[in-house]
Motif scaffolding. Structure first.
Motif, PDB file in Angstrom:
ATOM      1  N   PRO A 157       0.804  -1.221   0.000  1.00 43.60           N
ATOM      2  CA  PRO A 157       0.000   0.000   0.000  1.00 43.60           C
ATOM      3  C   PRO A 157       0.839   1.273   0.000  1.00 43.60           C
ATOM      4  CG  PRO A 157      -0.963  -1.599   1.495  1.00 43.60           C
ATOM      5  CD  PRO A 157       0.361  -2.167   1.046  1.00 43.60           C
ATOM      6  N   ALA A 158       2.015   1.239   0.622  1.00 43.70           N
ATOM      7  CA  ALA A 158       2.873   2.431   0.633  1.00 43.70           C
ATOM      8  C   ALA A 158       3.288   2.825  -0.774  1.00 43.70           C
ATOM      9  CB  ALA A 158       4.106   2.168   1.490  1.00 43.70           C
ATOM     10  N   MET A 159       3.279   1.874  -1.695  1.00 45.29           N
ATOM     11  CA  MET A 159       3.675   2.156  -3.071  1.00 45.29           C
ATOM     12  C   MET A 159       2.544   2.774  -3.892  1.00 45.29           C
ATOM     13  SD  MET A 159       5.919  -1.321  -3.652  1.00 45.29           S
ATOM     14  CE  MET A 159       6.292  -1.015  -5.382  1.00 45.29           C
ATOM     15  N   ASP A 160       1.364   2.912  -3.286  1.00 40.32           N
ATOM     16  CA  ASP A 160       0.279   3.606  -3.985  1.00 40.32           C
ATOM     17  C   ASP A 160       0.671   5.045  -4.309  1.00 40.32           C
ATOM     18  OD1 ASP A 160      -1.244   1.335  -3.837  1.00 40.32           O
ATOM     19  OD2 ASP A 160      -2.530   2.035  -2.197  1.00 40.32           O
ATOM     20  N   ALA A 161       1.601   5.606  -3.535  1.00 41.96           N
ATOM     21  CA  ALA A 161       2.067   6.978  -3.760  1.00 41.96           C
ATOM     22  C   ALA A 161       3.375   7.013  -4.548  1.00 41.96           C
ATOM     23  CB  ALA A 161       2.239   7.692  -2.421  1.00 41.96           C
ATOM     24  N   LEU A 162       3.724   5.895  -5.206  1.00 43.40           N
ATOM     25  CA  LEU A 162       5.008   5.825  -5.905  1.00 43.40           C
ATOM     26  C   LEU A 162       5.158   6.935  -6.937  1.00 43.40           C
ATOM     27  CD1 LEU A 162       7.632   4.113  -6.342  1.00 43.40           C
ATOM     28  CD2 LEU A 162       6.381   2.970  -8.189  1.00 43.40           C
ATOM     29  N   PHE A 163       4.118   7.198  -7.691  1.00 44.96           N
ATOM     30  CA  PHE A 163       4.226   8.153  -8.800  1.00 44.96           C
ATOM     31  C   PHE A 163       4.054   9.599  -8.367  1.00 44.96           C
ATOM     32  CE2 PHE A 163       2.382   4.229 -10.834  1.00 44.96           C
ATOM     33  CZ  PHE A 163       3.593   3.785 -11.331  1.00 44.96           C
ATOM     34  N   THR A 164       3.532   9.813  -7.165  1.00 44.33           N
ATOM     35  CA  THR A 164       3.339  11.181  -6.677  1.00 44.33           C
ATOM     36  C   THR A 164       4.336  11.551  -5.588  1.00 44.33           C
ATOM     37  OG1 THR A 164       1.674  10.388  -5.101  1.00 44.33           O
ATOM     38  CG2 THR A 164       0.872  11.186  -7.234  1.00 44.33           C
ATOM     39  N   GLY A 165       5.069  10.578  -5.080  1.00 45.54           N
ATOM     40  CA  GLY A 165       6.010  10.808  -3.999  1.00 45.54           C
ATOM     41  C   GLY A 165       7.367  11.254  -4.503  1.00 45.54           C
ATOM     42  N   PRO A 166       8.365  11.246  -3.626  1.00 42.35           N
ATOM     43  CA  PRO A 166       9.701  11.714  -3.984  1.00 42.35           C
ATOM     44  C   PRO A 166      10.383  10.799  -4.993  1.00 42.35           C
ATOM     45  CG  PRO A 166       9.685  10.763  -1.777  1.00 42.35           C
ATOM     46  CD  PRO A 166       8.265  10.848  -2.204  1.00 42.35           C
ATOM     47  N   ALA A 167      11.331  11.377  -5.725  1.00 42.10           N
ATOM     48  CA  ALA A 167      12.052  10.623  -6.749  1.00 42.10           C
ATOM     49  C   ALA A 167      12.817   9.451  -6.140  1.00 42.10           C
ATOM     50  CB  ALA A 167      13.006  11.545  -7.508  1.00 42.10           C
ATOM     51  N   GLY A 168      13.268   9.591  -4.894  1.00 43.49           N
ATOM     52  CA  GLY A 168      14.010   8.519  -4.254  1.00 43.49           C
ATOM     53  C   GLY A 168      13.233   7.215  -4.187  1.00 43.49           C
ATOM     54  N   ASP A 169      11.908   7.299  -3.997  1.00 44.35           N
ATOM     55  CA  ASP A 169      11.082   6.088  -3.965  1.00 44.35           C
ATOM     56  C   ASP A 169      11.105   5.396  -5.325  1.00 44.35           C
ATOM     57  OD1 ASP A 169      10.489   6.680  -1.363  1.00 44.35           O
ATOM     58  OD2 ASP A 169       8.472   7.437  -1.768  1.00 44.35           O
ATOM     59  N   ARG A 170      11.031   6.169  -6.380  1.00 44.09           N
ATOM     60  CA  ARG A 170      11.033   5.572  -7.721  1.00 44.09           C
ATOM     61  C   ARG A 170      12.409   4.997  -8.065  1.00 44.09           C
ATOM     62  NH1 ARG A 170       7.695   9.893  -7.899  1.00 44.09           N
ATOM     63  NH2 ARG A 170       9.279  11.393  -8.564  1.00 44.09           N
ATOM     64  N   ARG A 171      13.482   5.657  -7.602  1.00 47.77           N
ATOM     65  CA  ARG A 171      14.816   5.096  -7.827  1.00 47.77           C
ATOM     66  C   ARG A 171      14.954   3.750  -7.129  1.00 47.77           C
ATOM     67  NH1 ARG A 171      16.498  10.438  -7.040  1.00 47.77           N
ATOM     68  NH2 ARG A 171      17.043  10.012  -4.859  1.00 47.77           N
ATOM     69  N   ARG A 172      14.498   3.657  -5.892  1.00 49.56           N
ATOM     70  CA  ARG A 172      14.587   2.387  -5.170  1.00 49.56           C
ATOM     71  C   ARG A 172      13.768   1.309  -5.872  1.00 49.56           C
ATOM     72  NH1 ARG A 172      14.902   5.802  -0.620  1.00 49.56           N
ATOM     73  NH2 ARG A 172      12.635   5.935  -0.479  1.00 49.56           N
ATOM     74  N   PHE A 173      12.598   1.674  -6.354  1.00 53.36           N
ATOM     75  CA  PHE A 173      11.755   0.728  -7.076  1.00 53.36           C
ATOM     76  C   PHE A 173      12.466   0.232  -8.331  1.00 53.36           C
ATOM     77  CE2 PHE A 173       8.538   0.281 -10.528  1.00 53.36           C
ATOM     78  CZ  PHE A 173       7.914  -0.876 -10.077  1.00 53.36           C
ATOM     79  N   LEU A 174      13.018   1.154  -9.096  1.00 50.85           N
ATOM     80  CA  LEU A 174      13.735   0.779 -10.316  1.00 50.85           C
ATOM     81  C   LEU A 174      14.962  -0.072  -9.987  1.00 50.85           C
ATOM     82  CD1 LEU A 174      14.261   0.906 -13.342  1.00 50.85           C
ATOM     83  CD2 LEU A 174      15.363   3.141 -12.983  1.00 50.85           C
ATOM     84  N   ASP A 175      15.699   0.295  -8.955  1.00 55.79           N
ATOM     85  CA  ASP A 175      16.902  -0.455  -8.611  1.00 55.79           C
ATOM     86  C   ASP A 175      16.574  -1.884  -8.192  1.00 55.79           C
ATOM     87  OD1 ASP A 175      18.674   1.559  -9.252  1.00 55.79           O
ATOM     88  OD2 ASP A 175      18.774   2.366  -7.220  1.00 55.79           O
ATOM     89  N   ARG A 176      15.435  -2.088  -7.548  1.00 49.47           N
ATOM     90  CA  ARG A 176      15.058  -3.465  -7.201  1.00 49.47           C
ATOM     91  C   ARG A 176      14.709  -4.243  -8.456  1.00 49.47           C
ATOM     92  NH1 ARG A 176      14.798  -6.696  -3.319  1.00 49.47           N
ATOM     93  NH2 ARG A 176      15.591  -5.134  -1.909  1.00 49.47           N
ATOM     94  N   LEU A 177      14.103  -3.612  -9.435  1.00 42.57           N
ATOM     95  CA  LEU A 177      13.845  -4.293 -10.708  1.00 42.57           C
ATOM     96  C   LEU A 177      15.162  -4.673 -11.377  1.00 42.57           C
ATOM     97  CD1 LEU A 177      10.915  -2.196 -12.273  1.00 42.57           C
ATOM     98  CD2 LEU A 177      10.807  -4.145 -10.705  1.00 42.57           C
ATOM     99  N   VAL A 178      16.131  -3.756 -11.329  1.00 38.13           N
ATOM    100  CA  VAL A 178      17.440  -4.047 -11.916  1.00 38.13           C
ATOM    101  C   VAL A 178      18.101  -5.220 -11.191  1.00 38.13           C
ATOM    102  CG1 VAL A 178      19.744  -3.156 -12.404  1.00 38.13           C
ATOM    103  CG2 VAL A 178      17.763  -1.663 -12.695  1.00 38.13           C
ATOM    104  N   LEU A 179      18.044  -5.218  -9.867  1.00 31.15           N
ATOM    105  CA  LEU A 179      18.672  -6.270  -9.068  1.00 31.15           C
ATOM    106  C   LEU A 179      18.160  -7.655  -9.437  1.00 31.15           C
ATOM    107  CD1 LEU A 179      18.945  -4.960  -5.402  1.00 31.15           C
ATOM    108  CD2 LEU A 179      20.773  -5.957  -6.760  1.00 31.15           C
TER     109      LEU A 179
END
Length: 387
Positions: A136-158
Protein backbone atom coordinates in the motif's frame (compact mmCIF):
# COMPACT_ATOMS: atom_id res chain seq x y z
CA UNK A 1 25.91 -32.73 -1.94
CA UNK A 2 25.06 -29.02 -2.07
CA UNK A 3 23.33 -28.13 -5.37
CA UNK A 4 24.87 -25.43 -7.52
CA UNK A 5 22.60 -22.51 -8.51
CA UNK A 6 21.61 -22.53 -12.13
CA UNK A 7 19.06 -20.86 -14.38
CA UNK A 8 18.15 -23.51 -16.96
CA UNK A 9 14.47 -22.76 -17.46
CA UNK A 10 13.41 -25.83 -15.52
CA UNK A 11 10.81 -23.96 -13.48
CA UNK A 12 10.21 -21.26 -10.90
CA UNK A 13 11.43 -21.06 -7.32
CA UNK A 14 8.89 -21.59 -4.57
CA UNK A 15 8.94 -21.73 -0.77
CA UNK A 16 8.07 -25.19 0.55
CA UNK A 17 8.32 -24.34 4.25
CA UNK A 18 8.63 -21.02 6.10
CA UNK A 19 9.74 -20.92 9.74
CA UNK A 20 9.76 -17.76 11.88
CA UNK A 21 11.25 -17.26 15.33
CA UNK A 22 10.61 -14.06 17.31
CA UNK A 23 9.70 -12.20 14.14
CA UNK A 24 7.36 -9.23 14.71
CA UNK A 25 4.25 -10.70 16.38
CA UNK A 26 5.25 -14.33 15.73
CA UNK A 27 6.95 -16.08 18.65
CA UNK A 28 7.24 -19.25 16.57
CA UNK A 29 5.64 -20.29 13.31
CA UNK A 30 6.20 -23.21 10.93
CA UNK A 31 4.19 -22.95 7.73
CA UNK A 32 4.06 -25.60 5.00
CA UNK A 33 3.47 -24.07 1.58
CA UNK A 34 2.93 -25.07 -2.04
CA UNK A 35 3.57 -23.51 -5.47
CA UNK A 36 1.00 -21.09 -6.87
CA UNK A 37 -1.17 -18.50 -5.19
CA UNK A 38 -1.49 -18.13 -1.41
CA UNK A 39 -4.06 -15.80 0.20
CA UNK A 40 -3.56 -14.52 3.75
CA UNK A 41 -6.74 -12.96 5.16
CA UNK A 42 -7.43 -11.48 8.57
CA UNK A 43 -8.10 -8.32 10.51
CA UNK A 44 -5.90 -5.25 10.25
CA UNK A 45 -2.93 -5.69 12.56
CA UNK A 46 -3.24 -9.48 12.67
CA UNK A 47 0.19 -10.01 11.10
CA UNK A 48 -0.49 -10.57 7.40
CA UNK A 49 2.07 -8.05 6.20
CA UNK A 50 4.57 -9.40 8.73
CA UNK A 51 4.54 -12.71 6.84
CA UNK A 52 5.25 -10.95 3.56
CA UNK A 53 8.01 -8.94 5.23
CA UNK A 54 9.65 -12.15 6.44
CA UNK A 55 9.68 -13.51 2.88
CA UNK A 56 11.04 -10.22 1.55
CA UNK A 57 14.06 -10.67 3.85
CA UNK A 58 15.10 -13.68 1.75
CA UNK A 59 16.67 -11.07 -0.55
CA UNK A 60 19.30 -8.38 0.17
CA UNK A 61 18.22 -5.23 1.97
CA UNK A 62 15.81 -4.39 4.75
CA UNK A 63 12.72 -5.92 3.19
CA UNK A 64 9.47 -4.40 2.04
CA UNK A 65 9.14 -2.12 5.08
CA UNK A 66 12.81 -1.06 4.98
CA UNK A 67 12.82 -1.29 8.78
CA UNK A 68 16.02 -1.40 10.86
CA UNK A 69 16.68 -5.03 11.76
CA UNK A 70 16.54 -4.22 15.46
CA UNK A 71 12.88 -3.23 15.08
CA UNK A 72 11.91 -6.49 13.39
CA UNK A 73 12.52 -8.76 16.39
CA UNK A 74 9.49 -9.53 18.56
CA UNK A 75 9.28 -7.28 21.58
CA UNK A 76 11.10 -8.87 24.48
CA UNK A 77 13.06 -11.32 22.31
CA UNK A 78 16.58 -11.52 23.71
CA UNK A 79 18.31 -13.12 20.72
CA UNK A 80 16.84 -11.17 17.80
CA UNK A 81 14.77 -12.78 15.04
CA UNK A 82 15.24 -15.66 12.63
CA UNK A 83 13.64 -16.50 9.29
CA UNK A 84 14.24 -19.88 7.68
CA UNK A 85 12.89 -21.14 4.36
CA UNK A 86 13.16 -24.43 2.52
CA UNK A 87 12.73 -23.86 -1.18
CA UNK A 88 12.53 -25.77 -4.45
CA UNK A 89 13.50 -24.51 -7.88
CA UNK A 90 15.61 -25.06 -10.99
CA UNK A 91 18.63 -25.43 -8.70
CA UNK A 92 16.98 -28.24 -6.72
CA UNK A 93 16.01 -28.06 -3.07
CA UNK A 94 17.87 -25.51 -0.94
CA UNK A 95 17.58 -23.66 2.36
CA UNK A 96 17.98 -20.02 3.32
CA UNK A 97 18.24 -18.70 6.83
CA UNK A 98 18.58 -15.11 7.96
CA UNK A 99 18.31 -13.17 11.18
CA UNK A 100 20.01 -10.73 13.48
CA UNK A 101 23.37 -11.23 15.16
CA UNK A 102 23.04 -8.79 18.06
CA UNK A 103 24.03 -5.14 18.31
CA UNK A 104 27.18 -3.66 16.80
CA UNK A 105 29.32 -0.84 18.22
CA UNK A 106 26.76 1.72 17.02
CA UNK A 107 23.84 -0.05 18.64
CA UNK A 108 22.58 -1.37 15.28
CA UNK A 109 21.50 -4.97 14.78
CA UNK A 110 23.61 -6.85 12.27
CA UNK A 111 22.34 -9.50 9.89
CA UNK A 112 23.51 -13.02 9.19
CA UNK A 113 22.67 -15.11 6.13
CA UNK A 114 23.08 -18.83 5.57
CA UNK A 115 22.49 -20.76 2.36
CA UNK A 116 22.44 -24.53 2.78
CA UNK A 117 23.88 -24.07 6.30
CA UNK A 118 26.89 -22.14 4.98
CA UNK A 119 27.31 -18.56 6.17
CA UNK A 120 27.49 -16.10 3.30
CA UNK A 121 26.58 -12.54 2.34
CA UNK A 122 23.11 -11.19 1.59
CA UNK A 123 24.21 -10.42 -1.97
CA UNK A 124 24.50 -14.16 -2.64
CA UNK A 125 20.75 -14.57 -2.11
CA UNK A 126 20.11 -13.15 -5.58
CA UNK A 127 21.87 -16.16 -7.09
CA UNK A 128 19.12 -18.35 -5.68
CA UNK A 129 15.86 -16.44 -5.86
CA UNK A 130 14.28 -13.07 -6.56
CA UNK A 131 11.39 -11.51 -4.64
CA UNK A 132 9.33 -8.52 -5.77
CA UNK A 133 6.50 -6.79 -3.95
CA UNK A 134 3.69 -4.27 -4.16
CA UNK A 135 2.57 -2.67 -0.89
CA UNK A 136 0.00 0.00 0.00
CA UNK A 137 2.87 2.43 0.63
CA UNK A 138 3.68 2.16 -3.07
CA UNK A 139 0.28 3.61 -3.99
CA UNK A 140 2.07 6.98 -3.76
CA UNK A 141 5.01 5.83 -5.90
CA UNK A 142 4.23 8.15 -8.80
CA UNK A 143 3.34 11.18 -6.68
CA UNK A 144 6.01 10.81 -4.00
CA UNK A 145 9.70 11.71 -3.98
CA UNK A 146 12.05 10.62 -6.75
CA UNK A 147 14.01 8.52 -4.25
CA UNK A 148 11.08 6.09 -3.97
CA UNK A 149 11.03 5.57 -7.72
CA UNK A 150 14.82 5.10 -7.83
CA UNK A 151 14.59 2.39 -5.17
CA UNK A 152 11.76 0.73 -7.08
CA UNK A 153 13.74 0.78 -10.32
CA UNK A 154 16.90 -0.46 -8.61
CA UNK A 155 15.06 -3.47 -7.20
CA UNK A 156 13.85 -4.29 -10.71
CA UNK A 157 17.44 -4.05 -11.92
CA UNK A 158 18.67 -6.27 -9.07
CA UNK A 159 16.30 -9.05 -10.08
CA UNK A 160 18.08 -9.22 -13.45
CA UNK A 161 21.57 -8.01 -12.53
CA UNK A 162 22.70 -9.06 -9.01
CA UNK A 163 25.86 -6.96 -9.34
CA UNK A 164 23.78 -3.78 -9.30
CA UNK A 165 23.53 -3.82 -5.52
CA UNK A 166 27.29 -3.83 -5.05
CA UNK A 167 27.71 -0.94 -7.51
CA UNK A 168 25.08 1.06 -5.64
CA UNK A 169 26.81 0.40 -2.31
CA UNK A 170 30.18 1.43 -3.76
CA UNK A 171 28.70 4.64 -5.12
CA UNK A 172 26.96 5.52 -1.86
CA UNK A 173 30.10 4.86 0.15
CA UNK A 174 32.21 7.07 -2.12
CA UNK A 175 29.58 9.82 -2.13
CA UNK A 176 29.43 9.82 1.67
CA UNK A 177 33.20 10.24 1.70
CA UNK A 178 32.96 13.17 -0.71
CA UNK A 179 30.18 14.76 1.32
CA UNK A 180 32.34 14.53 4.45
CA UNK A 181 35.14 16.36 2.66
CA UNK A 182 32.66 19.02 1.58
CA UNK A 183 31.30 19.40 5.12
CA UNK A 184 34.83 19.72 6.51
CA UNK A 185 35.63 22.43 4.00
CA UNK A 186 38.50 20.35 2.61
CA UNK A 187 40.24 21.49 -0.54
CA UNK A 188 42.54 18.49 -0.82
CA UNK A 189 42.46 17.96 -4.58
CA UNK A 190 44.06 14.51 -4.42
CA UNK A 191 41.42 13.23 -2.00
CA UNK A 192 38.60 14.64 -4.10
CA UNK A 193 40.08 13.21 -7.30
CA UNK A 194 40.36 9.72 -5.79
CA UNK A 195 36.87 9.65 -4.31
CA UNK A 196 35.27 11.19 -7.37
CA UNK A 197 36.86 8.57 -9.63
CA UNK A 198 35.19 5.88 -7.52
CA UNK A 199 31.87 7.70 -7.89
CA UNK A 200 32.40 8.09 -11.62
CA UNK A 201 33.05 4.40 -12.24
CA UNK A 202 30.21 3.11 -10.08
CA UNK A 203 27.79 5.88 -11.06
CA UNK A 204 28.24 5.35 -14.79
CA UNK A 205 27.64 1.62 -14.36
CA UNK A 206 24.50 2.32 -12.30
CA UNK A 207 23.11 4.65 -14.97
CA UNK A 208 23.85 2.13 -17.71
CA UNK A 209 22.14 -0.70 -15.80
CA UNK A 210 19.06 1.42 -15.14
CA UNK A 211 18.86 2.50 -18.77
CA UNK A 212 19.15 -1.11 -19.93
CA UNK A 213 16.38 -2.17 -17.55
CA UNK A 214 14.07 0.55 -18.84
CA UNK A 215 14.83 -0.51 -22.43
CA UNK A 216 14.17 -4.19 -21.74
CA UNK A 217 11.05 -3.51 -19.71
CA UNK A 218 9.65 -1.13 -22.35
CA UNK A 219 10.18 -3.80 -25.00
CA UNK A 220 8.36 -6.37 -22.86
CA UNK A 221 5.46 -3.99 -22.25
CA UNK A 222 5.19 -3.32 -26.00
CA UNK A 223 4.93 -6.97 -26.97
CA UNK A 224 2.35 -7.99 -24.37
CA UNK A 225 -1.33 -8.12 -25.42
CA UNK A 226 -3.78 -5.47 -24.28
CA UNK A 227 -5.11 -6.02 -20.76
CA UNK A 228 -6.97 -4.12 -18.02
CA UNK A 229 -3.53 -3.01 -16.83
CA UNK A 230 -2.67 -0.09 -19.13
CA UNK A 231 0.64 0.04 -20.93
CA UNK A 232 3.15 2.36 -19.33
CA UNK A 233 5.71 4.47 -21.15
CA UNK A 234 8.95 4.54 -19.18
CA UNK A 235 11.83 7.02 -19.33
CA UNK A 236 14.75 8.14 -17.17
CA UNK A 237 15.55 11.67 -16.08
CA UNK A 238 19.22 12.22 -15.30
CA UNK A 239 22.34 13.69 -16.86
CA UNK A 240 24.20 10.36 -17.01
CA UNK A 241 21.19 8.37 -18.16
CA UNK A 242 20.63 10.84 -20.99
CA UNK A 243 24.06 9.98 -22.37
CA UNK A 244 23.70 6.19 -22.17
CA UNK A 245 23.30 4.77 -25.65
CA UNK A 246 24.53 7.98 -27.26
CA UNK A 247 28.14 8.07 -26.05
CA UNK A 248 30.75 5.45 -25.07
CA UNK A 249 31.20 4.69 -21.39
CA UNK A 250 34.62 6.37 -21.25
CA UNK A 251 33.10 9.62 -22.52
CA UNK A 252 30.26 9.44 -19.99
CA UNK A 253 32.75 8.82 -17.20
CA UNK A 254 34.90 11.77 -18.25
CA UNK A 255 31.87 14.06 -18.45
CA UNK A 256 30.77 13.02 -14.98
CA UNK A 257 34.31 13.43 -13.60
CA UNK A 258 34.55 16.97 -14.94
CA UNK A 259 31.10 17.82 -13.57
CA UNK A 260 32.06 16.67 -10.08
CA UNK A 261 35.40 18.49 -10.16
CA UNK A 262 33.92 21.75 -11.41
CA UNK A 263 31.00 21.54 -8.95
CA UNK A 264 33.01 21.30 -5.73
CA UNK A 265 32.45 24.91 -4.66
CA UNK A 266 28.74 24.73 -5.42
CA UNK A 267 28.42 21.38 -3.61
CA UNK A 268 30.44 22.72 -0.67
CA UNK A 269 27.92 25.54 -0.32
CA UNK A 270 25.02 23.11 -0.58
CA UNK A 271 26.63 20.67 1.84
CA UNK A 272 26.07 17.69 -0.46
CA UNK A 273 26.74 16.29 -3.93
CA UNK A 274 24.24 17.66 -6.44
CA UNK A 275 25.22 15.69 -9.57
CA UNK A 276 24.97 11.95 -10.15
CA UNK A 277 22.63 8.97 -10.42
CA UNK A 278 21.42 9.59 -6.86
CA UNK A 279 19.45 12.50 -8.36
CA UNK A 280 17.87 10.60 -11.25
CA UNK A 281 14.16 9.82 -11.62
CA UNK A 282 11.97 7.22 -13.29
CA UNK A 283 9.27 8.87 -15.42
CA UNK A 284 6.07 6.93 -16.07
CA UNK A 285 3.20 7.82 -18.39
CA UNK A 286 -0.22 6.20 -18.88
CA UNK A 287 0.07 5.42 -22.60
CA UNK A 288 -3.65 5.07 -23.52
CA UNK A 289 -4.38 8.44 -21.91
CA UNK A 290 -1.07 10.06 -22.87
CA UNK A 291 -0.93 11.32 -19.28
CA UNK A 292 1.84 11.44 -16.66
CA UNK A 293 1.23 8.77 -14.03
CA UNK A 294 1.21 11.33 -11.23
CA UNK A 295 -1.88 12.96 -12.76
CA UNK A 296 -3.84 9.70 -13.06
CA UNK A 297 -6.47 8.53 -10.59
CA UNK A 298 -5.48 6.33 -7.67
CA UNK A 299 -7.01 3.30 -9.40
CA UNK A 300 -5.17 4.03 -12.63
CA UNK A 301 -1.88 4.46 -10.77
CA UNK A 302 -2.38 1.09 -9.05
CA UNK A 303 -3.16 -0.56 -12.38
CA UNK A 304 -0.04 0.97 -13.93
CA UNK A 305 2.12 -0.26 -11.06
CA UNK A 306 0.68 -3.78 -11.23
CA UNK A 307 1.21 -3.83 -15.00
CA UNK A 308 4.87 -2.81 -14.64
CA UNK A 309 5.58 -5.45 -11.98
CA UNK A 310 3.84 -8.20 -13.96
CA UNK A 311 5.74 -7.21 -17.11
CA UNK A 312 8.98 -7.34 -15.14
CA UNK A 313 8.09 -10.80 -13.80
CA UNK A 314 7.66 -11.97 -17.39
CA UNK A 315 10.99 -10.39 -18.29
CA UNK A 316 12.72 -12.27 -15.46
CA UNK A 317 11.13 -15.48 -16.70
CA UNK A 318 12.40 -14.93 -20.23
CA UNK A 319 15.91 -14.00 -19.15
CA UNK A 320 16.48 -16.55 -16.38
CA UNK A 321 13.79 -19.17 -16.79
CA UNK A 322 12.44 -18.39 -13.33
CA UNK A 323 9.97 -15.66 -12.43
CA UNK A 324 10.26 -13.95 -9.02
CA UNK A 325 8.20 -14.78 -5.98
CA UNK A 326 5.60 -12.01 -5.77
CA UNK A 327 4.32 -10.38 -2.56
CA UNK A 328 1.09 -8.44 -3.13
CA UNK A 329 0.01 -6.71 0.07
CA UNK A 330 -3.64 -5.55 0.15
CA UNK A 331 -3.61 -5.97 -3.61
CA UNK A 332 -7.40 -5.79 -3.95
CA UNK A 333 -7.41 -2.14 -2.83
CA UNK A 334 -8.18 0.19 -5.76
CA UNK A 335 -8.63 -2.73 -8.17
CA UNK A 336 -12.17 -3.37 -9.42
CA UNK A 337 -13.54 -6.90 -9.92
CA UNK A 338 -12.48 -6.96 -13.59
CA UNK A 339 -8.90 -6.04 -12.83
CA UNK A 340 -8.73 -8.51 -9.94
CA UNK A 341 -9.88 -11.30 -12.26
CA UNK A 342 -7.32 -10.25 -14.87
CA UNK A 343 -4.57 -10.19 -12.23
CA UNK A 344 -5.39 -13.69 -11.03
CA UNK A 345 -5.43 -15.00 -14.61
CA UNK A 346 -2.00 -13.51 -15.30
CA UNK A 347 -0.60 -14.94 -12.07
CA UNK A 348 -1.92 -18.35 -13.11
CA UNK A 349 -0.22 -17.99 -16.46
CA UNK A 350 3.07 -16.86 -14.93
CA UNK A 351 3.11 -19.88 -12.66
CA UNK A 352 5.01 -18.07 -9.93
CA UNK A 353 4.44 -18.43 -6.21
CA UNK A 354 2.42 -15.40 -5.15
CA UNK A 355 1.45 -14.33 -1.64
CA UNK A 356 -1.53 -11.96 -1.38
CA UNK A 357 -3.17 -10.34 1.63
CA UNK A 358 -6.60 -8.88 2.28
CA UNK A 359 -8.94 -8.27 5.17
CA UNK A 360 -11.66 -10.37 3.50
CA UNK A 361 -11.12 -13.75 1.86
CA UNK A 362 -14.21 -12.99 -0.23
CA UNK A 363 -12.16 -10.54 -2.32
CA UNK A 364 -10.36 -13.60 -3.69
CA UNK A 365 -13.39 -15.86 -4.09
CA UNK A 366 -12.85 -16.15 -7.85
CA UNK A 367 -9.68 -18.20 -7.29
CA UNK A 368 -11.18 -20.80 -4.97
CA UNK A 369 -9.70 -24.11 -5.96
CA UNK A 370 -6.71 -22.37 -7.56
CA UNK A 371 -5.18 -20.85 -4.42
CA UNK A 372 -4.50 -21.81 -0.84
CA UNK A 373 -6.44 -19.73 1.68
CA UNK A 374 -4.99 -19.11 5.15
CA UNK A 375 -6.38 -17.05 8.02
CA UNK A 376 -3.98 -14.93 10.08
CA UNK A 377 -4.96 -14.23 13.67
CA UNK A 378 -2.38 -12.40 15.80
CA UNK A 379 0.53 -14.82 15.69
CA UNK A 380 -1.24 -17.89 14.33
CA UNK A 381 -1.95 -19.05 10.78
CA UNK A 382 -4.56 -21.68 9.95
CA UNK A 383 -6.57 -22.85 6.92
CA UNK A 384 -9.46 -20.53 6.12
CA UNK A 385 -12.87 -22.12 6.80
CA UNK A 386 -14.85 -23.14 3.69
CA UNK A 387 -11.79 -22.78 1.41
Amino acid sequence: MTPTPRNDGAGSVFIRKLTLTDFRNYAALALDLEPGMVVFSGDNGAGKTNLLEAISLLTPGRGLRRAPYGEVAREGAAAGFAVHARLDGPQGEFEIGTGTTGLDANGEAGRRVRINSTQTTADELLEWLRVLWITPAMDALFTGPAGDRRRFLDRLVLAIDPGHGRRAQDYEKAMRGRNRLLAEGSRDRAWFDAIEMQMVEAGTAIAAARAEMVRLLAAMIDKLPESPFPRADLALSGSLEAMVGHAPAVEIEETFRLALASGRDRDRAAGRTLDGPHRSDLLVRHRPKAMPAELCSTGEQKALLVGIVLSHARLCGEMSGSVPILLLDEIAAHLDAGRRAALFAILDELGCQTFMTGTEAALFSSIEGRARFLTVDHGTVSPTADH
